[in-house]
Design a protein around this motif. Sequence first.
Motif, mmCIF file in Angstrom:
data_model
loop_
_atom_site.group_PDB
_atom_site.id
_atom_site.type_symbol
_atom_site.label_atom_id
_atom_site.label_comp_id
_atom_site.label_asym_id
_atom_site.label_seq_id
_atom_site.Cartn_x
_atom_site.Cartn_y
_atom_site.Cartn_z
ATOM 1 N N UNK A 141 0.858 -1.222 -0.097
ATOM 2 C CA UNK A 141 -0.130 0.007 -0.004
ATOM 3 C C UNK A 141 0.945 1.265 0.018
ATOM 4 N N UNK A 142 1.843 1.306 0.852
ATOM 5 C CA UNK A 142 2.799 2.384 0.756
ATOM 6 C C UNK A 142 3.636 2.343 -0.302
ATOM 7 N N UNK A 143 3.877 1.265 -1.024
ATOM 8 C CA UNK A 143 4.655 1.361 -2.245
ATOM 9 C C UNK A 143 3.775 2.067 -3.406
ATOM 10 N N UNK A 144 2.520 1.529 -3.168
ATOM 11 C CA UNK A 144 1.621 1.867 -4.297
ATOM 12 C C UNK A 144 1.458 3.325 -4.199
ATOM 13 N N UNK A 145 1.105 4.034 -2.900
ATOM 14 C CA UNK A 145 1.169 5.403 -2.836
ATOM 15 C C UNK A 145 2.149 6.243 -3.333
ATOM 16 N N UNK A 146 3.594 5.816 -3.052
ATOM 17 C CA UNK A 146 4.427 6.266 -3.755
ATOM 18 C C UNK A 146 4.579 6.419 -5.328
ATOM 19 N N UNK A 147 4.138 5.429 -6.007
ATOM 20 C CA UNK A 147 3.910 5.396 -7.381
ATOM 21 C C UNK A 147 2.853 6.397 -7.651
ATOM 22 N N UNK A 148 1.696 6.420 -7.064
ATOM 23 C CA UNK A 148 0.709 7.256 -7.415
ATOM 24 C C UNK A 148 1.330 8.581 -7.363
ATOM 25 N N UNK A 149 1.932 9.083 -6.232
ATOM 26 C CA UNK A 149 2.442 10.363 -6.205
ATOM 27 C C UNK A 149 3.135 10.746 -7.294
ATOM 28 N N UNK A 150 3.948 9.806 -7.980
ATOM 29 C CA UNK A 150 4.839 10.188 -9.139
ATOM 30 C C UNK A 150 3.937 9.845 -10.425
ATOM 31 N N UNK A 151 2.704 9.827 -10.239
ATOM 32 C CA UNK A 151 1.889 9.839 -11.541
ATOM 33 C C UNK A 151 1.601 8.548 -12.139
ATOM 34 N N UNK A 152 1.917 7.590 -11.680
ATOM 35 C CA UNK A 152 1.841 6.082 -12.223
ATOM 36 C C UNK A 152 0.501 5.612 -12.118
ATOM 37 N N UNK A 153 -0.155 5.127 -12.933
ATOM 38 C CA UNK A 153 -1.319 3.864 -12.891
ATOM 39 C C UNK A 153 -0.712 2.764 -11.935
ATOM 40 N N UNK A 154 -1.410 2.564 -10.754
ATOM 41 C CA UNK A 154 -0.909 1.511 -9.964
ATOM 42 C C UNK A 154 -2.013 0.848 -9.264
ATOM 43 N N UNK A 155 -1.717 -0.437 -8.836
ATOM 44 C CA UNK A 155 -2.625 -1.240 -8.200
ATOM 45 C C UNK A 155 -1.741 -1.919 -6.875
ATOM 46 N N UNK A 156 -2.423 -2.276 -6.333
ATOM 47 C CA UNK A 156 -1.792 -3.346 -4.872
ATOM 48 C C UNK A 156 -2.214 -4.754 -5.265
ATOM 49 N N UNK A 157 -1.233 -5.602 -5.130
ATOM 50 C CA UNK A 157 -1.518 -7.024 -5.399
ATOM 51 C C UNK A 157 -1.905 -7.668 -4.014
ATOM 52 N N UNK A 158 -3.203 -7.782 -3.561
ATOM 53 C CA UNK A 158 -3.491 -8.325 -2.380
ATOM 54 C C UNK A 158 -3.038 -9.614 -2.115
ATOM 55 N N UNK A 159 -2.618 -10.066 -1.152
ATOM 56 C CA UNK A 159 -2.083 -11.158 -0.621
ATOM 57 C C UNK A 159 -0.604 -11.394 -0.781
ATOM 58 N N UNK A 160 -0.055 -10.386 -1.573
ATOM 59 C CA UNK A 160 1.477 -10.285 -1.721
ATOM 60 C C UNK A 160 2.175 -11.670 -1.997
ATOM 61 N N UNK A 161 3.429 -11.575 -1.567
ATOM 62 C CA UNK A 161 4.401 -12.620 -2.029
ATOM 63 C C UNK A 161 3.987 -13.998 -1.408
ATOM 64 N N UNK A 162 3.457 -13.794 0.140
ATOM 65 C CA UNK A 162 3.054 -14.685 0.761
ATOM 66 C C UNK A 162 1.860 -15.645 -0.139
ATOM 67 N N UNK A 163 0.875 -15.094 -0.541
ATOM 68 C CA UNK A 163 -0.396 -15.734 -1.254
ATOM 69 C C UNK A 163 -0.006 -16.212 -2.489
ATOM 70 N N UNK A 164 0.868 -15.435 -3.221
ATOM 71 C CA UNK A 164 1.708 -16.114 -4.299
ATOM 72 C C UNK A 164 2.263 -17.394 -4.304
ATOM 73 N N UNK A 165 2.967 -17.576 -3.276
ATOM 74 C CA UNK A 165 3.561 -18.787 -2.947
ATOM 75 C C UNK A 165 2.449 -20.060 -2.403
#
Length: 141
Positions: free
Chosen positions: A86-110
Amino acid sequence: MTNAIEHFTARLTFETDVSDVHAALAAGTEDLIVVDSRGAQAWTQGHVPGAVHLPTAEIAARAAGLVPAGADVVTYCWGPGCNGATRAALEFARLGYRVREMLGGFEYWVREGLDFETSAGLTRRPADELTAPRWAVSCDC
């Protein structure tokens, strides 16, 4: 009812899940950049194949050199107990990027049994029955 529609529309605009990110990567979705916002030790432990390693504290200084303008950025961190993505997505949004957060993160990927990358190459763990359907390809949600 309007508030609920606005709320859930916003969530679907700014959030995605592991399954959808995996499907987009498998389809070769153009301009998709997946960003791992964790530190170096976590990255080394394992990360989404093809992800860009860019810790949150470095996004403002390094994003322009690593992530093309106009990219569809998806951020992730450890898992649902962490708001690093969420904090990373906010930083990208502040820079003007289209951004989404991946729910579950690396834990749920694995936990969903998807390939992940380490210094030894690609690896995979069996899917956790509590996070991924055992007999089906998807949860059909």
